[in-house]
Design a protein around this motif. Structure first.
Motif, PDB file in Angstrom:
ATOM      1  N   PHE A  30       0.836  -1.088  -0.078  1.00  0.00           N
ATOM      2  CA  PHE A  30       0.018  -0.055  -0.028  1.00  0.00           C
ATOM      3  C   PHE A  30       0.975   1.232   0.144  1.00  0.00           C
ATOM      4  O   PHE A  30       2.110   1.261   0.376  1.00  0.00           O
ATOM      5  CB  PHE A  30      -1.018   0.082   1.319  1.00  0.00           C
ATOM      6  N   GLU A  31       0.310   2.461  -0.672  1.00  0.00           N
ATOM      7  CA  GLU A  31       0.971   3.545  -0.637  1.00  0.00           C
ATOM      8  C   GLU A  31       1.223   4.345   0.570  1.00  0.00           C
ATOM      9  O   GLU A  31       0.042   4.312   1.218  1.00  0.00           O
ATOM     10  CB  GLU A  31       0.489   4.397  -1.830  1.00  0.00           C
ATOM     11  N   VAL A  32       1.975   4.915   0.896  1.00  0.00           N
ATOM     12  CA  VAL A  32       2.309   5.867   2.118  1.00  0.00           C
ATOM     13  C   VAL A  32       2.658   7.093   1.722  1.00  0.00           C
ATOM     14  O   VAL A  32       3.637   7.392   0.767  1.00  0.00           O
ATOM     15  CB  VAL A  32       3.372   5.362   3.031  1.00  0.00           C
ATOM     16  N   LYS A  33       1.816   8.218   1.955  1.00  0.00           N
ATOM     17  CA  LYS A  33       1.969   9.496   1.719  1.00  0.00           C
ATOM     18  C   LYS A  33       2.278  10.340   2.560  1.00  0.00           C
ATOM     19  O   LYS A  33       2.127   9.757   3.691  1.00  0.00           O
ATOM     20  CB  LYS A  33       0.748  10.064   0.676  1.00  0.00           C
ATOM     21  N   ALA A  34       2.623  11.594   2.358  1.00  0.00           N
ATOM     22  CA  ALA A  34       2.845  12.509   3.497  1.00  0.00           C
ATOM     23  C   ALA A  34       1.926  13.479   3.519  1.00  0.00           C
ATOM     24  O   ALA A  34       1.716  14.313   2.333  1.00  0.00           O
ATOM     25  CB  ALA A  34       4.345  13.031   3.376  1.00  0.00           C
ATOM     26  N   SER A  36       0.516  17.494   5.016  1.00  0.00           N
ATOM     27  CA  SER A  36       1.106  18.937   4.989  1.00  0.00           C
ATOM     28  C   SER A  36       1.990  18.925   6.028  1.00  0.00           C
ATOM     29  O   SER A  36       2.815  19.614   6.084  1.00  0.00           O
ATOM     30  CB  SER A  36       0.015  19.989   4.778  1.00  0.00           C
ATOM     31  N   ASP A  37       1.648  18.355   7.237  1.00  0.00           N
ATOM     32  CA  ASP A  37       2.410  18.341   8.467  1.00  0.00           C
ATOM     33  C   ASP A  37       3.481  17.414   8.420  1.00  0.00           C
ATOM     34  O   ASP A  37       4.080  17.106   9.589  1.00  0.00           O
ATOM     35  CB  ASP A  37       1.424  18.216   9.629  1.00  0.00           C
ATOM     36  N   GLU A  38       3.746  16.537   7.190  1.00  0.00           N
ATOM     37  CA  GLU A  38       4.689  15.611   7.045  1.00  0.00           C
ATOM     38  C   GLU A  38       4.536  14.224   7.769  1.00  0.00           C
ATOM     39  O   GLU A  38       5.290  13.304   7.749  1.00  0.00           O
ATOM     40  CB  GLU A  38       6.084  16.106   7.753  1.00  0.00           C
ATOM     41  N   SER A  39       3.112  14.225   8.535  1.00  0.00           N
ATOM     42  CA  SER A  39       2.720  13.032   8.893  1.00  0.00           C
ATOM     43  C   SER A  39       2.171  12.085   7.749  1.00  0.00           C
ATOM     44  O   SER A  39       1.680  12.499   7.127  1.00  0.00           O
ATOM     45  CB  SER A  39       1.755  13.105  10.020  1.00  0.00           C
ATOM     46  N   PRO A  40       2.330  10.674   7.925  1.00  0.00           N
ATOM     47  CA  PRO A  40       1.982   9.705   6.997  1.00  0.00           C
ATOM     48  C   PRO A  40       0.468   9.348   6.987  1.00  0.00           C
ATOM     49  O   PRO A  40      -0.147   9.717   8.072  1.00  0.00           O
ATOM     50  CB  PRO A  40       2.884   8.443   7.371  1.00  0.00           C
ATOM     51  N   VAL A  41      -0.065   9.118   5.947  1.00  0.00           N
ATOM     52  CA  VAL A  41      -1.341   8.688   5.476  1.00  0.00           C
ATOM     53  C   VAL A  41      -1.356   7.672   4.684  1.00  0.00           C
ATOM     54  O   VAL A  41      -0.490   7.578   3.620  1.00  0.00           O
ATOM     55  CB  VAL A  41      -2.049   9.873   5.003  1.00  0.00           C
ATOM     56  N   THR A  42      -2.093   6.858   4.594  1.00  0.00           N
ATOM     57  CA  THR A  42      -2.333   5.666   3.625  1.00  0.00           C
ATOM     58  C   THR A  42      -3.598   5.546   3.000  1.00  0.00           C
ATOM     59  O   THR A  42      -4.700   6.125   3.669  1.00  0.00           O
ATOM     60  CB  THR A  42      -2.125   4.318   4.401  1.00  0.00           C
ATOM     61  N   ALA A  43      -3.919   4.671   2.105  1.00  0.00           N
ATOM     62  CA  ALA A  43      -5.213   4.338   1.543  1.00  0.00           C
ATOM     63  C   ALA A  43      -6.244   3.804   2.879  1.00  0.00           C
ATOM     64  O   ALA A  43      -7.362   4.189   2.690  1.00  0.00           O
ATOM     65  CB  ALA A  43      -5.321   3.622   0.722  1.00  0.00           C
ATOM     66  N   ALA A  44      -5.500   3.180   3.868  1.00  0.00           N
ATOM     67  CA  ALA A  44      -6.561   2.682   4.947  1.00  0.00           C
ATOM     68  C   ALA A  44      -7.235   3.822   5.604  1.00  0.00           C
ATOM     69  O   ALA A  44      -8.540   3.952   6.002  1.00  0.00           O
ATOM     70  CB  ALA A  44      -5.738   1.715   5.698  1.00  0.00           C
ATOM     71  N   ASP A  45      -6.617   5.166   6.044  1.00  0.00           N
ATOM     72  CA  ASP A  45      -6.886   6.244   6.580  1.00  0.00           C
ATOM     73  C   ASP A  45      -7.964   6.685   5.804  1.00  0.00           C
ATOM     74  O   ASP A  45      -8.928   7.075   6.499  1.00  0.00           O
ATOM     75  CB  ASP A  45      -5.605   7.136   6.976  1.00  0.00           C
ATOM     76  N   GLU A  46      -7.849   7.009   4.495  1.00  0.00           N
ATOM     77  CA  GLU A  46      -8.581   7.625   3.727  1.00  0.00           C
ATOM     78  C   GLU A  46      -9.963   6.886   3.569  1.00  0.00           C
ATOM     79  O   GLU A  46     -10.913   7.425   3.422  1.00  0.00           O
ATOM     80  CB  GLU A  46      -7.958   7.914   2.484  1.00  0.00           C
ATOM     81  N   THR A  67     -12.928  15.295  11.610  1.00  0.00           N
ATOM     82  CA  THR A  67     -12.225  14.130  11.565  1.00  0.00           C
ATOM     83  C   THR A  67     -10.929  14.551  11.113  1.00  0.00           C
ATOM     84  O   THR A  67     -10.466  15.627  10.624  1.00  0.00           O
ATOM     85  CB  THR A  67     -12.684  13.113  10.349  1.00  0.00           C
ATOM     86  N   GLU A  68      -9.761  13.759  11.512  1.00  0.00           N
ATOM     87  CA  GLU A  68      -8.488  13.974  11.318  1.00  0.00           C
ATOM     88  C   GLU A  68      -8.209  14.308   9.656  1.00  0.00           C
ATOM     89  O   GLU A  68      -7.425  15.048   9.425  1.00  0.00           O
ATOM     90  CB  GLU A  68      -7.483  12.883  11.801  1.00  0.00           C
ATOM     91  N   GLU A  69      -8.676  13.189   8.917  1.00  0.00           N
ATOM     92  CA  GLU A  69      -8.600  13.314   7.530  1.00  0.00           C
ATOM     93  C   GLU A  69      -9.332  14.618   6.922  1.00  0.00           C
ATOM     94  O   GLU A  69      -8.688  15.020   5.555  1.00  0.00           O
ATOM     95  CB  GLU A  69      -8.499  12.171   6.898  1.00  0.00           C
ATOM     96  N   LEU A  87      -7.951   5.990  11.690  1.00  0.00           N
ATOM     97  CA  LEU A  87      -6.818   5.101  11.899  1.00  0.00           C
ATOM     98  C   LEU A  87      -5.801   5.601  12.847  1.00  0.00           C
ATOM     99  O   LEU A  87      -4.764   6.577  12.271  1.00  0.00           O
ATOM    100  CB  LEU A  87      -6.380   4.744  10.543  1.00  0.00           C
ATOM    101  N   ASP A  88      -5.624   5.467  14.043  1.00  0.00           N
ATOM    102  CA  ASP A  88      -4.896   6.198  15.030  1.00  0.00           C
ATOM    103  C   ASP A  88      -3.626   5.207  15.039  1.00  0.00           C
ATOM    104  O   ASP A  88      -3.911   4.006  15.375  1.00  0.00           O
ATOM    105  CB  ASP A  88      -5.624   6.059  16.360  1.00  0.00           C
ATOM    106  N   GLY A  89      -2.554   5.709  14.849  1.00  0.00           N
ATOM    107  CA  GLY A  89      -1.225   4.796  14.954  1.00  0.00           C
ATOM    108  C   GLY A  89      -0.990   4.273  13.341  1.00  0.00           C
ATOM    109  O   GLY A  89      -0.560   3.142  13.336  1.00  0.00           O
ATOM    110  N   THR A  90      -1.061   5.398  12.520  1.00  0.00           N
ATOM    111  CA  THR A  90      -0.675   5.102  11.259  1.00  0.00           C
ATOM    112  C   THR A  90       0.817   4.587  11.072  1.00  0.00           C
ATOM    113  O   THR A  90       1.030   3.500  10.235  1.00  0.00           O
ATOM    114  CB  THR A  90      -0.796   6.237  10.398  1.00  0.00           C
TER     115      THR A  90
END
Length: 265
Positions: A30-34, A36-46, A67-69, A87-90
């Motif tokens: 799965f792709e990991v993106k950054a 704006s605050d440089e924290s990671p986000v994935t397709a699972a978060d979204e 929501t966070e996202e 998804l807390d704990g990405t």
């Protein structure tokens, strides 16, 4: 909205989001993106965010949703709102460590009053009942049929010695320096809002957080801990941690069982 209508909805949505998260977690890649605050986000978060947001807006259109996202678009503010970390704990998710959770909470007048924390990789689910008591549900965790639930409650220190839990990904020297002020029986590391739940079940007595968190990271765990007899206070002055702050950023805080005598920062 009543508590009786809220709890079944947030329980079901947490389980549905957990299924979506695990589908991606168990895929080959799965792709990991950054962000704006440089924290990671994935397709699972979204995907989890989209599922939970749609469900909450359909069920409770009159309640403000944070929501966070979708944090960058949150301009409206209020005393009562639903707050979600899908998804807390990405970082735990990315490194396949399992310590990640789905968090959904209701905040009223600055305090999280009801919430659910679901750890899909660990098969553990904690939530508040309509009356505010926190429980852990066991069994199949079916989306429509509620399984066995057991009330959870904080415990007191054993002969004055504490079981301490701290962040797995964010533990630092400042955290260790604070922990060293106490008589510690043992310590463990955990990711995400599971740390609140470990205090809520009596598996830990103290969780100090000397580091950045946002309200969506903590609200559901805070509600669960409060419903189990625990407390969450600011690190600096030991006043209650409140919600609905500008920007939704938390100060440092301490989550603990009431039998713990807090030390000065």
């Amino acid at each position: 909205m009543t508590y009786e209508t809220l709890i079944p909805v947030i329980r079901r949505l947490a389980l549905e989001a957990g299924d979506k998260i695990m589908e991606i977690y168990n895929s080959n890649d799965f792709e990991v993106k950054a962000k704006s605050d440089e924290s990671p986000v994935t397709a699972a978060d979204e995907a989890a965010d989209a599922l939970i947001s749609a469900g909450l807006r359909a069920a409770f259109p009159e309640i403000l949703l944070v929501t966070e996202e979708q944090a960058d678009s949150h301009t409206e503010r209020g005393d009562t709102f639903l707050i979600v970390d899908p998804l807390d704990g990405t970082k735990e998710f990315i490194h396949r460590r399992g310590d990640f959770t789905v968090n959904i909470a209701l905040v009223e007048n600055g305090t999280p009053t009801r919430g659910v924390v679901y750890a899909p990789a660990k098969g553990r689910m904690f939530y508040t009942l309509a009356d505010g008591q926190s429980v852990e549900e066991t069994g199949a965790l079916d989306k429509t049929d509620v399984g066995p639930v057991a009330p959870i409650s904080v415990s007191g220190p054993d002969n004055g010695a504490l079981m301490v839990v701290a962040s797995k990904s964010h533990r630092d020297q400042a955290t260790d320096d604070y922990i060293n002020k106490y008589k510690v029986k043992d310590s463990k590391s955990a990711g995400s809002s599971l740390k609140f739940c470990l205090v809520a079940t009596g598996e830990a007595d103290l969780y100090p957080r000397v580091g950045r968190t946002m309200e969506w990271d903590t609200a559901a765990g805070h509600a669960v801990l409060q419903g189990a007899g625990g407390r969450v206070v600011r690190f600096d002055d030991h006043t209650p941690l409140t919600y609905g702050k500008q920007g939704y950023a938390n100060p440092f805080f301490i989550a603990y069982a009431p039998g713990v005598e807090l030390k000065e920062a």
